[in-house]
Motif scaffolding. Structure first.
Motif, PDB file in Angstrom:
ATOM      1  N   ASP A   1       3.493  -8.438  -5.218  1.00 22.90           N
ATOM      2  CA  ASP A   1       4.292  -7.432  -4.489  1.00 22.90           C
ATOM      3  C   ASP A   1       3.408  -6.252  -4.098  1.00 22.90           C
ATOM      4  O   ASP A   1       3.436  -5.772  -2.963  1.00 22.90           O
ATOM      5  CB  ASP A   1       5.453  -6.931  -5.360  1.00 22.90           C
ATOM      6  CG  ASP A   1       6.536  -7.981  -5.500  1.00 22.90           C
ATOM      7  OD1 ASP A   1       6.483  -8.958  -4.725  1.00 22.90           O
ATOM      8  OD2 ASP A   1       7.393  -7.827  -6.386  1.00 22.90           O
ATOM      9  N   ILE A   2       2.626  -5.765  -5.106  1.00 21.41           N
ATOM     10  CA  ILE A   2       1.774  -4.595  -4.852  1.00 21.41           C
ATOM     11  C   ILE A   2       0.694  -4.944  -3.831  1.00 21.41           C
ATOM     12  O   ILE A   2       0.324  -4.120  -3.001  1.00 21.41           O
ATOM     13  CB  ILE A   2       1.161  -4.080  -6.181  1.00 21.41           C
ATOM     14  CG1 ILE A   2       2.264  -3.504  -7.055  1.00 21.41           C
ATOM     15  CG2 ILE A   2       0.094  -3.026  -5.927  1.00 21.41           C
ATOM     16  CD1 ILE A   2       1.822  -3.016  -8.396  1.00 21.41           C
ATOM     17  N   LEU A   3       0.220  -6.193  -3.910  1.00 22.17           N
ATOM     18  CA  LEU A   3      -0.828  -6.623  -2.967  1.00 22.17           C
ATOM     19  C   LEU A   3      -0.320  -6.550  -1.527  1.00 22.17           C
ATOM     20  O   LEU A   3      -1.011  -6.060  -0.626  1.00 22.17           O
ATOM     21  CB  LEU A   3      -1.275  -8.053  -3.297  1.00 22.17           C
ATOM     22  CG  LEU A   3      -2.420  -8.614  -2.474  1.00 22.17           C
ATOM     23  CD1 LEU A   3      -3.700  -7.841  -2.767  1.00 22.17           C
ATOM     24  CD2 LEU A   3      -2.639 -10.087  -2.777  1.00 22.17           C
ATOM     25  N   ASP A   4       0.914  -7.028  -1.318  1.00 17.18           N
ATOM     26  CA  ASP A   4       1.507  -6.952   0.035  1.00 17.18           C
ATOM     27  C   ASP A   4       1.587  -5.500   0.501  1.00 17.18           C
ATOM     28  O   ASP A   4       1.224  -5.165   1.622  1.00 17.18           O
ATOM     29  CB  ASP A   4       2.925  -7.557   0.040  1.00 17.18           C
ATOM     30  CG  ASP A   4       2.871  -9.066  -0.107  1.00 17.18           C
ATOM     31  OD1 ASP A   4       1.781  -9.625   0.116  1.00 17.18           O
ATOM     32  OD2 ASP A   4       3.900  -9.658  -0.470  1.00 17.18           O
ATOM     33  N   GLN A   5       2.050  -4.654  -0.441  1.00 16.20           N
ATOM     34  CA  GLN A   5       2.187  -3.230  -0.118  1.00 16.20           C
ATOM     35  C   GLN A   5       0.816  -2.627   0.186  1.00 16.20           C
ATOM     36  O   GLN A   5       0.656  -1.865   1.147  1.00 16.20           O
ATOM     37  CB  GLN A   5       2.816  -2.527  -1.319  1.00 16.20           C
ATOM     38  CG  GLN A   5       3.527  -1.243  -0.965  1.00 16.20           C
ATOM     39  CD  GLN A   5       4.006  -0.492  -2.201  1.00 16.20           C
ATOM     40  OE1 GLN A   5       4.079  -1.052  -3.292  1.00 16.20           O
ATOM     41  NE2 GLN A   5       4.324   0.768  -2.023  1.00 16.20           N
TER      42      GLN A   5
ATOM     43  N   LEU B   1      -2.708  11.154   8.173  1.00 12.69           N
ATOM     44  CA  LEU B   1      -3.767  10.376   7.522  1.00 12.69           C
ATOM     45  C   LEU B   1      -3.848  10.723   6.035  1.00 12.69           C
ATOM     46  O   LEU B   1      -3.966   9.832   5.186  1.00 12.69           O
ATOM     47  CB  LEU B   1      -5.109  10.658   8.209  1.00 12.69           C
ATOM     48  CG  LEU B   1      -6.339  10.028   7.558  1.00 12.69           C
ATOM     49  CD1 LEU B   1      -6.280   8.506   7.622  1.00 12.69           C
ATOM     50  CD2 LEU B   1      -7.623  10.503   8.242  1.00 12.69           C
ATOM     51  N   LEU B   2      -3.751  12.012   5.732  1.00 13.68           N
ATOM     52  CA  LEU B   2      -3.852  12.442   4.336  1.00 13.68           C
ATOM     53  C   LEU B   2      -2.713  11.856   3.509  1.00 13.68           C
ATOM     54  O   LEU B   2      -2.923  11.402   2.375  1.00 13.68           O
ATOM     55  CB  LEU B   2      -3.843  13.978   4.275  1.00 13.68           C
ATOM     56  CG  LEU B   2      -4.172  14.605   2.917  1.00 13.68           C
ATOM     57  CD1 LEU B   2      -5.503  14.110   2.398  1.00 13.68           C
ATOM     58  CD2 LEU B   2      -4.208  16.120   3.031  1.00 13.68           C
ATOM     59  N   GLU B   3      -1.522  11.818   4.089  1.00 10.93           N
ATOM     60  CA  GLU B   3      -0.384  11.232   3.361  1.00 10.93           C
ATOM     61  C   GLU B   3      -0.630   9.753   3.090  1.00 10.93           C
ATOM     62  O   GLU B   3      -0.328   9.254   2.012  1.00 10.93           O
ATOM     63  CB  GLU B   3       0.908  11.411   4.173  1.00 10.93           C
ATOM     64  CG  GLU B   3       1.430  12.826   4.086  1.00 10.93           C
ATOM     65  CD  GLU B   3       2.909  12.930   4.386  1.00 10.93           C
ATOM     66  OE1 GLU B   3       3.399  12.098   5.166  1.00 10.93           O
ATOM     67  OE2 GLU B   3       3.555  13.859   3.857  1.00 10.93           O
ATOM     68  N   THR B   4      -1.185   9.074   4.093  1.00  8.23           N
ATOM     69  CA  THR B   4      -1.462   7.638   3.909  1.00  8.23           C
ATOM     70  C   THR B   4      -2.558   7.442   2.867  1.00  8.23           C
ATOM     71  O   THR B   4      -2.504   6.495   2.071  1.00  8.23           O
ATOM     72  CB  THR B   4      -1.875   7.002   5.250  1.00  8.23           C
ATOM     73  OG1 THR B   4      -0.990   7.452   6.260  1.00  8.23           O
ATOM     74  CG2 THR B   4      -1.844   5.499   5.194  1.00  8.23           C
ATOM     75  N   ILE B   5      -3.565   8.328   2.856  1.00  3.29           N
ATOM     76  CA  ILE B   5      -4.648   8.219   1.869  1.00  3.29           C
ATOM     77  C   ILE B   5      -4.085   8.359   0.454  1.00  3.29           C
ATOM     78  O   ILE B   5      -4.434   7.598  -0.453  1.00  3.29           O
ATOM     79  CB  ILE B   5      -5.733   9.301   2.126  1.00  3.29           C
ATOM     80  CG1 ILE B   5      -6.537   8.947   3.376  1.00  3.29           C
ATOM     81  CG2 ILE B   5      -6.666   9.442   0.927  1.00  3.29           C
ATOM     82  CD1 ILE B   5      -7.496  10.039   3.822  1.00  3.29           C
ATOM     83  N   ILE B   6      -3.162   9.317   0.299  1.00  2.00           N
ATOM     84  CA  ILE B   6      -2.574   9.544  -1.032  1.00  2.00           C
ATOM     85  C   ILE B   6      -1.773   8.308  -1.471  1.00  2.00           C
ATOM     86  O   ILE B   6      -1.886   7.842  -2.605  1.00  2.00           O
ATOM     87  CB  ILE B   6      -1.696  10.818  -1.026  1.00  2.00           C
ATOM     88  CG1 ILE B   6      -2.601  12.047  -0.866  1.00  2.00           C
ATOM     89  CG2 ILE B   6      -0.871  10.935  -2.300  1.00  2.00           C
ATOM     90  CD1 ILE B   6      -1.876  13.329  -0.527  1.00  2.00           C
TER      91      ILE B   6
ATOM     92  N   ASN C   1      -3.760  -1.270   6.193  1.00  2.65           N
ATOM     93  CA  ASN C   1      -3.689  -1.368   7.656  1.00  2.65           C
ATOM     94  C   ASN C   1      -3.281  -0.023   8.269  1.00  2.65           C
ATOM     95  O   ASN C   1      -3.868   0.426   9.251  1.00  2.65           O
ATOM     96  CB  ASN C   1      -2.678  -2.438   8.084  1.00  2.65           C
ATOM     97  CG  ASN C   1      -3.188  -3.823   7.783  1.00  2.65           C
ATOM     98  OD1 ASN C   1      -4.397  -4.019   7.646  1.00  2.65           O
ATOM     99  ND2 ASN C   1      -2.297  -4.784   7.674  1.00  2.65           N
ATOM    100  N   ASP C   2      -2.261   0.594   7.635  1.00  5.88           N
ATOM    101  CA  ASP C   2      -1.816   1.913   8.111  1.00  5.88           C
ATOM    102  C   ASP C   2      -2.953   2.916   8.040  1.00  5.88           C
ATOM    103  O   ASP C   2      -3.137   3.740   8.933  1.00  5.88           O
ATOM    104  CB  ASP C   2      -0.645   2.437   7.264  1.00  5.88           C
ATOM    105  CG  ASP C   2       0.620   1.637   7.490  1.00  5.88           C
ATOM    106  OD1 ASP C   2       0.630   0.853   8.453  1.00  5.88           O
ATOM    107  OD2 ASP C   2       1.567   1.791   6.711  1.00  5.88           O
TER     108      ASP C   2
END
Lengths: 357, 235
Positions: free
Chosen positions: B42-46, B138-143, B52-53
């Motif tokens: 599950d975590i791998l899919d996430q 981008l910062l939100e995605t990095i977190i 990708n994001d």
């Protein structure tokens, strides 16, 4: 240059020398880069662009800065310094009322320098870095700029600005700065002070009326840009705080209402005197999610407008303002090409960003 | 190993206890491993989605920053960035997924409104706004990526550890215990058989001795009788 930030050398209206100034401006317009040169630059690497600039109008600046900077930074600093040299020269050979008309437009660089100093002091940047980022194209003299660079705190900067056109505005905004601990109130105060003096006590005359219309258009465009930015941001900000007086498009209260409804705002622009010229960019704005293309279109419209004014009144402030805008645009275009090439953007993408008349 | 174990009943009982415990542990660890793998998938899919994001957001942010630097100038962009007062903050808490402690990262002050970015609105442009927007995104995605990928790595380490434990039980500990158990059982049976055989032998010998004793006594009796008969005849 004259007394810090003020129009001390404006003298009496009768002592203007528009014939001399416009002749010098025509000569300077002649050396601005044309379409062919932009086409060549777009295909060059940043190093080649610097080399090309070294063999052009920018030789002096590239050679002076070549030992301190390299790459696109060298190009950008050379462009800024060249811009400052030319605009400083304009103030140097303009006299009387014409000086005042030119200076009031070029004081935007004083505003830029004040904001740069505020940001430098705010972030504890060293004064050499702050000085490098300044564009000495305004009316501030070296002594005042040095005093600004020596300021250690924001309060010191406010004190140094006392007596300049920004003095009262930043003094009034200082309390807000202390409360909010952000530079927003001070930066807005500086910009507002610049825009307020643009139209303040303009003399009369046919050419000056056209110049006033041009300045009103610039203020209107700035208000439109800010209204659209506020509308898109969705932030709970009072749009009236960001309204600049002097435009003809809408009032502060109207702007507050229009920001809440983007469709009405766009409709209002369509119905205005700018509607025809901005029709196409407004269509694109409604279709796309980005304001950038619209801002570029506004810049293009303003540039064409100033050029048109210069043709109508060739012996007035109008061709000088047209030249100032064209020179600024040249600097923006070359910088865009160099930065675009550095970032690996395609030639088509870079060409799309350029505004060329 | 089997030879090192003393073939006693006490040891056999101890080994039987260890086998029972190990089998139970093996089953539990197998269940844990399977559960971890399911959670990991599950975590791998996430994580793949987030990665990708992240790539997309990075490209967008970089493109917008390049455009802002190109059109507004590096100096203007640096100046706008320098005006920022309130930097984003993150707080790290932890949560438990099947015994694995993974971080839960909460961020604040990442997304900012126009008036919170510190630069004046009147003298800036939409290009700088859009670059700032894109970098906040981008910062939100990095977190989020940091949270998900750290969880993924921790889960992976735990799965590896659990797998090693399951394998150690399945292929080393339990076979050794079974071998020892078998060895002790065989030895004990052998000892038992030897004891029975020995007892039988003793019994046989005892019977033989008794028989011999009986025969000797009989012979002595017969000899005494013969002597008595001879004396009587003489008299």
């Amino acid at each position: 240059m004259s007394t810090p930030g003020m129009n001390a050398s404006s003298g009496s209206p009768g002592s203007s020398n528009p014939e001399y100034v416009t002749a010098r401006v025509r000569a300077r317009r002649g050396v601005l880069f044309d379409d062919d040169e932009y086409s060549k630059l777009v295909r060059m690497s940043p190093a080649e662009i610097a080399r090309y600039m070294e063999e052009s109008e920018y030789e002096q600046e590239i050679n002076a800065l070549g030992s301190r900077h390299s790459g696109v930074d060298l190009i950008e600093y050379a462009l800024n310094r060249n811009l400052a040299r030319h605009f400083d020269a304009l103030l140097g050979f303009a006299e009387g009322q014409l000086y005042d008309l030119i200076a009031r437009y070029l004081r935007k660089f004083d505003a830029w320098n004040v904001k740069t100093v505020f940001r430098g002091v705010y972030t504890d940047a060293d004064s050499e870095a702050v000085e490098t980022d300044m564009i000495r194209a305004g009316e501030f003299d070296d002594a005042l700029i040095n005093r600004l660079l020596e300021a250690g705190t924001v309060e010191d900067v406010v004190t140094v600005l006392d007596g300049t056109m920004f003095g009262d505005a930043v003094d009034a905004a200082f309390e807000d700065f202390q409360e909010s601990e952000t530079l927003v109130p001070l930066e807005n105060a500086v910009d507002r002070a610049f825009y307020e003096q643009l139209l303040g006590t303009l003399p009369s005359g046919e050419a000056i009326d056209l110049y006033r219309e041009f300045l009103e258009a610039e203020i209107d465009f700035r208000n439109v840009r800010n209204a659209l930015r506020l509308a898109r941001s969705g932030a709970e900000i009072d749009p009236g705080e960001y309204f600049i007086d002097g435009g003809r498009l809408f009032s502060a209260s109207e702007m507050t209402t229009l920001v809440e409804n983007t469709d009405e705002l766009v409709a209002r622009i369509r119905e205005s005197r700018y509607g025809t010229k901005l029709s196409e960019p407004l269509d694109e704005l409604e279709a796309a999610d980005s304001l950038i293309d619209f801002e570029r279109a506004l810049e293009g419209v303003l540039l064409r407008y100033s050029k048109q004014l210069g043709n109508v009144h060739p012996l007035s402030i109008c061709p000088v303002v047209a030249y100032i805008l064209m020179k600024e645009r040249e600097v923006t275009n070359i910088r865009a090409i160099a930065r675009g090439r550095e970032a690996g953007l395609s030639e088509t993408a870079i060409e799309q960003e350029l505004v060329i008349l | 190993m089997a030879e090192d174990v003393k073939p006693t009943r006490k040891n056999l009982m101890a080994i039987e206890d260890r086998i029972e415990l190990s089998e139970r542990g093996h089953d539990t660890l197998e269940q844990k491993r399977d559960g971890l793998i399911m959670e990991f998938m599950d975590i791998l899919d996430q994580a793949q989605d987030v990665r990708n994001d992240l790539n997309e957001d990075y490209e967008t942010a970089q493109r917008k920053l390049n455009m802002a630097r190109a059109m507004e100038g590096d100096v203007a962009v640096r100046g706008a960035a320098a005006a920022l007062k309130e930097h984003p903050e993150i707080t790290i808490q932890s949560k438990n997924i099947m015994g694995v402690v993974v971080p839960q990262i909460e961020s604040s002050k990442v997304k900012k409104s126009l008036d919170e970015r510190g630069y004046g609105l009147l003298g800036s442009s939409a290009r700088i706004d859009e670059a700032a927007d894109a970098y906040e995104e981008l910062l939100e995605t990095i977190i989020l990526a940091a949270e998900v990928e750290t969880a993924m790595k921790k889960m992976l380490t735990e799965i590896e550890t659990t797998k090693r434990r399951v394998n150690a039980l399945e292929f080393k500990l339990l076979p050794d215990l079974y071998t020892n158990q078998e060895y002790i059982e065989q030895k004990l049976e052998e000892q038992e058989r030897e004891e029975i055989f020995r007892m039988k032998k003793i019994k046989e010998k005892k019977e033989e001795a008794e028989a011999e004793e009986a025969a000797a006594a009989e012979a002595a009796a017969e000899a005494a009788d013969a002597d008595a008969d001879a004396v009587a005849v003489d008299e």
